[in-house]
Design a protein around this motif. Structure first.
Motif, PDB file in Angstrom:
ATOM      1  N   GLY A  51      36.717 -17.423 -21.689  1.00 49.21           N
ATOM      2  CA  GLY A  51      37.514 -18.274 -20.809  1.00 49.21           C
ATOM      3  C   GLY A  51      36.956 -19.688 -20.771  1.00 49.21           C
ATOM      4  O   GLY A  51      35.928 -20.000 -21.361  1.00 49.21           O
ATOM      5  N   ASP A  52      37.658 -20.526 -20.049  1.00 45.42           N
ATOM      6  CA  ASP A  52      37.250 -21.917 -19.871  1.00 45.42           C
ATOM      7  C   ASP A  52      36.871 -22.084 -18.403  1.00 45.42           C
ATOM      8  O   ASP A  52      37.695 -21.880 -17.517  1.00 45.42           O
ATOM      9  CB  ASP A  52      38.411 -22.842 -20.244  1.00 45.42           C
ATOM     10  CG  ASP A  52      38.070 -24.310 -20.094  1.00 45.42           C
ATOM     11  OD1 ASP A  52      36.904 -24.635 -19.799  1.00 45.42           O
ATOM     12  OD2 ASP A  52      38.988 -25.127 -20.270  1.00 45.42           O
ATOM     13  N   GLY A  54      36.242 -24.667 -16.758  1.00 44.19           N
ATOM     14  CA  GLY A  54      36.794 -25.848 -16.115  1.00 44.19           C
ATOM     15  C   GLY A  54      35.697 -26.732 -15.544  1.00 44.19           C
ATOM     16  O   GLY A  54      34.507 -26.488 -15.706  1.00 44.19           O
ATOM     17  N   GLY A  59      40.370 -25.229 -12.069  1.00 43.60           N
ATOM     18  CA  GLY A  59      41.213 -25.022 -13.253  1.00 43.60           C
ATOM     19  C   GLY A  59      40.630 -24.030 -14.236  1.00 43.60           C
ATOM     20  O   GLY A  59      41.041 -23.985 -15.389  1.00 43.60           O
ATOM     21  N   GLN A  61      39.917 -20.848 -16.424  1.00 46.30           N
ATOM     22  CA  GLN A  61      40.770 -19.831 -17.026  1.00 46.30           C
ATOM     23  C   GLN A  61      39.895 -18.634 -17.386  1.00 46.30           C
ATOM     24  O   GLN A  61      38.850 -18.805 -18.001  1.00 46.30           O
ATOM     25  CB  GLN A  61      41.434 -20.377 -18.296  1.00 46.30           C
ATOM     26  CG  GLN A  61      42.347 -21.559 -18.059  1.00 46.30           C
ATOM     27  CD  GLN A  61      43.580 -21.170 -17.275  1.00 46.30           C
ATOM     28  OE1 GLN A  61      44.142 -20.094 -17.485  1.00 46.30           O
ATOM     29  NE2 GLN A  61      44.001 -22.019 -16.362  1.00 46.30           N
ATOM     30  N   THR A  64      40.184 -13.535 -22.084  1.00 49.84           N
ATOM     31  CA  THR A  64      41.270 -12.606 -22.380  1.00 49.84           C
ATOM     32  C   THR A  64      40.903 -11.736 -23.578  1.00 49.84           C
ATOM     33  O   THR A  64      40.032 -12.082 -24.365  1.00 49.84           O
ATOM     34  CB  THR A  64      42.576 -13.355 -22.721  1.00 49.84           C
ATOM     35  OG1 THR A  64      42.339 -14.201 -23.849  1.00 49.84           O
ATOM     36  CG2 THR A  64      43.062 -14.190 -21.557  1.00 49.84           C
TER      37      THR A  64
END
Length: 76
Positions: A51-52, A54, A59, A61, A64
Motif C-alpha cells: 500500500g501507499d 501517504g 490518503g 491506501q 492489496t
C-alpha cells in the motif's frame, strides 16, 4: 531441463471475445516455440502489492492482493 516463465495478460477491446484471447495466447506460445521452448502450462500467481502510506497517513491506501497469469515453458 530448463524452464522459462513469462507473464501473460490478454488485451481485449469492448467487442472482443474469447477468440481474441485464444489468438493472443497462441501467438505467445508459437513465439517461444520458434526458440525451442515447449509450452507446459498456465499458472496463476497471487502476490501482495504494498500500500501507499501517504503523507503522515493522510490518503493512505492499504495493500492489496492481485493475481497474475504466467506461462510456463520448458526446454529439454
Amino acid at each position: 531441463m530448463q524452464y522459462k516463465v513469462v507473464p501473460f495478460t490478454a488485451s481485449v477491446a469492448q467487442n472482443g471475445g474469447a477468440g481474441i484471447v485464444a489468438s493472443q495466447l497462441q501467438a505467445e506460445i508459437e513465439s517461444h516455440a520458434a526458440d525451442g521452448w515447449h509450452y507446459q502450462q498456465m499458472e496463476s500467481v497471487e502476490t501482495h502489492v504494498a500500500g501507499d502510506k501517504g503523507c503522515f497517513g493522510v490518503g493512505a491506501q492499504p495493500g492489496t492482493l492481485t493475481t497474475v497469469k504466467v506461462l510456463v515453458f520448458n526446454k529439454p
